[in-house]
Write a protein that holds these residues in place. Sequence first.
Motif: not given
Length: 214
Positions: A109-115
């Motif tokens: 939800r956080t790092a993958s979304a930023a990518r």
Amino acid sequence: MLKLYDYPLSGNCFKVRQMLAWLGVAHETVPVNFYPGREHKSAAFLANINPLGQLPVIDDDGFLLRDAQAILVYLASRHHDAQGHWHPDDPKLRGQVAMWLATADDITRTASAARLHDTLGYHHLDIDACRAGARAVFRVLDDHLAEQASMGLRWLASAPEPTIADLACFPYVALAGEGGISLDEFPALRNWVWNFRHLPGFIGMSGIFPAGSA
Ligand SMILES: N[C@@H](CCC(=O)N[C@@H](CS)C(=O)NCC(=O)O)C(=O)O
């Protein structure tokens, strides 16, 4: 034969590809045009494969299963490796594994979304919130891994070998730089990524190269 609905640049699909490789499970890959085609949001995909419109999904002779963490539990249970270390039977280890599997979704939800924001143009996402959320989860992981190291342990669960919890948390930590998140302030996490990349049979993916490759 087991089918994996797959997108090569997806870290969540990587988790399943890597588990299938480590367990030596014969399978076929069904490529899904995630970008730019958005095939995972098509009416046919939503109706027949995954109503959530997400990857990965497996179809094991008619048994459909979505969610990378659920798939790892299923595969490790169904195709038990010789040592059974990917999903250990011990109740406390199993509890720890379940706890970190839940954390894997926080990382998505956080790092993958930023990518997704930085690499695939998901500009509707609040990039500052994604990065801040990722750093908060990484802080928890880094502190935990530093504490584990002080007890001579290298992995998320208190077992001598890696578990599916490590696999589930790994890809979007290793790919954090593609979302503009540096691992500089997380030394224990960087060390864990290095250890994971050096596991025998590690297959890697775009942006995460196996140890020893160029
Ligand atoms: N909880 C799911 C999340 C899967 C997920 O977010 N997959 C991405 C690809 S890496 C996706 O399909 N995103 C499209 C969307 O969420 O709309 C899992 O762990 O498998």
